[in-house]
Scaffold this active site. Structure first.
Site, PDB file in Angstrom:
ATOM      1  N   CYS A 265       0.815  -1.209   0.000  1.00 28.45           N
ATOM      2  CA  CYS A 265       0.000   0.000   0.000  1.00 28.45           C
ATOM      3  C   CYS A 265       0.859   1.274   0.000  1.00 28.45           C
ATOM      4  O   CYS A 265       1.528   1.548  -0.978  1.00 28.45           O
ATOM      5  CB  CYS A 265      -0.996  -0.031   1.162  1.00 28.45           C
ATOM      6  SG  CYS A 265      -2.391   1.096   0.939  1.00 28.45           S
ATOM      7  N   HIS A 350      -3.870  -5.284  -0.340  1.00 31.15           N
ATOM      8  CA  HIS A 350      -3.601  -5.814   0.995  1.00 31.15           C
ATOM      9  C   HIS A 350      -3.678  -7.342   1.014  1.00 31.15           C
ATOM     10  O   HIS A 350      -4.754  -7.911   1.211  1.00 31.15           O
ATOM     11  CB  HIS A 350      -4.600  -5.233   1.999  1.00 31.15           C
ATOM     12  CG  HIS A 350      -4.313  -3.815   2.369  1.00 31.15           C
ATOM     13  ND1 HIS A 350      -3.594  -3.467   3.482  1.00 31.15           N
ATOM     14  CD2 HIS A 350      -4.627  -2.659   1.738  1.00 31.15           C
ATOM     15  CE1 HIS A 350      -3.479  -2.148   3.537  1.00 31.15           C
ATOM     16  NE2 HIS A 350      -4.090  -1.640   2.488  1.00 31.15           N
ATOM     17  N   GLU A 352      -2.720  -9.293   3.304  1.00 30.64           N
ATOM     18  CA  GLU A 352      -3.052  -9.781   4.653  1.00 30.64           C
ATOM     19  C   GLU A 352      -4.555  -9.762   4.917  1.00 30.64           C
ATOM     20  O   GLU A 352      -5.022 -10.309   5.926  1.00 30.64           O
ATOM     21  CB  GLU A 352      -2.331  -8.935   5.710  1.00 30.64           C
ATOM     22  CG  GLU A 352      -3.000  -7.638   6.111  1.00 30.64           C
ATOM     23  CD  GLU A 352      -2.962  -6.545   5.051  1.00 30.64           C
ATOM     24  OE1 GLU A 352      -3.646  -5.515   5.216  1.00 30.64           O
ATOM     25  OE2 GLU A 352      -2.233  -6.701   4.050  1.00 30.64           O
TER      26      GLU A 352
END
Length: 376
Positions: A265, A350, A352
């Protein structure tokens, strides 16, 4: 009924019902299309400086708990929804979402026509706004919205970063007994993670992949990071514009080639600038949990979680040095790249998740592999 007012800088005003704190807040008004994961959204530091519109109609219906936050507190400036549930029904719920936000002094505007609002933001672009749940004149609120700072040029990453370094040792916990996590890897590597607004699930995933993690403040020098003898450096997500973060960019330039680097990001944007590129502001950004991204290396499409308002210009990166690896299939913006010679790579989205799909968890394993190869 207490009235909530959302006033935008272009003079558009929405009125609804107030929940949460009775106060006034301001920020860039953005929208997120995720269906679940509202507590993770509330607590993502990347939303600092932003009033968040959630497009899913029922928010708050599974309450809030102590396990799902992505940071120590909510970072959104305000919340706008169609329906804010007064009932919390979930076996993990510990508190109503309204009480959770009220304790953090976050105002909520409900019973807003979020479809109309989102269409307006898509057409005109995201804009500054003021959310009042404590009364006020709509015209005065519009004038206040026009006076708040623009997100472009704003350094928020330094504001939300940790004031001091700390160790993170907690891995990923299953949300339910039926969730398959796989065995956590043994700790093989030491990773220093820059905190520009880092999410906890990134740290959990690093630990689960086999890392001992040291989190450092955003302005930590490259020399101080290298003195910690890391096997790799992680560049985190975070809020605001990457362009004014000159200290962070300079530190990253010094780290490239000396240790493996992985960015997500804002970390992706900063790595792009550090390698000679530039960024630009998107009209309304990418915020949601179902964005399709093409991995050009494998040819596969990944469904991914997003939260960003800026993008790296692929034309500004030197193709002799940089391989472009991922592209967004909605608007063809750059979503990932890697250096052709140095151990450095990054993605805009993202992997995760939290909230979102797990299609891209392989990137953490790629980081482990890169550190292992560099060590040899």
């Amino acid at each position: 009924m207490n009235t909530a007012i959302l006033a935008l800088e272009d003079g558009t005003v929405f009125e609804g019902r107030s929940f949460g704190a009775r106060t006034e807040s301001s920020g860039e008004v953005v929208f997120n299309t995720a269906i679940t994961g509202y507590q993770e959204i509330f607590t993502d530091p990347s939303y600092c400086g932003q009033i968040v519109v959630l497009t899913y109609p029922e928010i708050g219906n599974y309450g809030a708990n102590g396990e799902d936050p992505e940071s120590a507190r909510p970072y959104i400036e305000g919340l706008v929804v169609r329906e804010f549930s007064s009932v919390a029904s979930n076996w993990r719920s510990q508190q109503h979402a309204e009480a959770y936000l009220a304790e953090a002094n976050i105002p909520v505007a409900a019973e807003i026509d979020t479809r109309k609002l989102v269409r307006h933001l898509r057409t005109r672009g995201v804009m500054r706004g003021v959310l009042s749940t404590g009364g006020g004149d709509a015209r005065e609120l519009v004038e206040k919205a026009r006076g708040i700072p623009s997100m472009a040029g704003l350094d928020l990453a330094t504001r939300v970063s940790t004031p001091a370094a700390y160790e993170w040792t907690t891995g990923v916990d299953a949300c339910s007994p039926s969730e398959p996590l796989g065995q956590a890897a043994e700790m093989r590597y030491h990773v220093v993670a820059y905190d520009y607004g880092i999410k906890r699930n990134i740290l959990r995933r690093l630990v689960h992949s086999g890392c001992r993690v040291t989190v450092v403040p955003a302005l930590t020098s490259a020399e101080d990071v290298l003195a910690l003898a890391p096997d790799g450096v992680f560049l985190s997500n975070g809020p605001g514009d990457p362009e004014p973060l000159h200290t962070q960019q300079a530190a990253i330039r010094k780290l490239i080639g000396k240790t493996p680097v992985f960015g997500i990001c804002l970390g992706h944007q900063l790595l792009g600038i550090a390698l000679g590129g530039k960024t630009y502001k998107l009209k309304f950004g990418h915020r949601g949990a179902n964005h399709p991204v093409l991995n050009k290396v494998t040819g596969k499409v990944e469904i991914t979680s997003h939260n960003h308002g800026f993008a790296v210009d692929p034309e500004a990166l030197n193709p002799a040095d940089i391989e472009l690896t991922h592209f967004n299939l909605n608007d063809h913006t750059l979503e990932g790249f890697r250096h052709r010679r140095e151990p450095a790579f990054c993605v805009q989205y993202h992997p995760e998740a939290a909230p979102g799909p797990h299609d891209s968890l392989y990137l953490f394993e790629d980081f482990m592999r890169l550190m292992g190869e560099f060590k040899k």
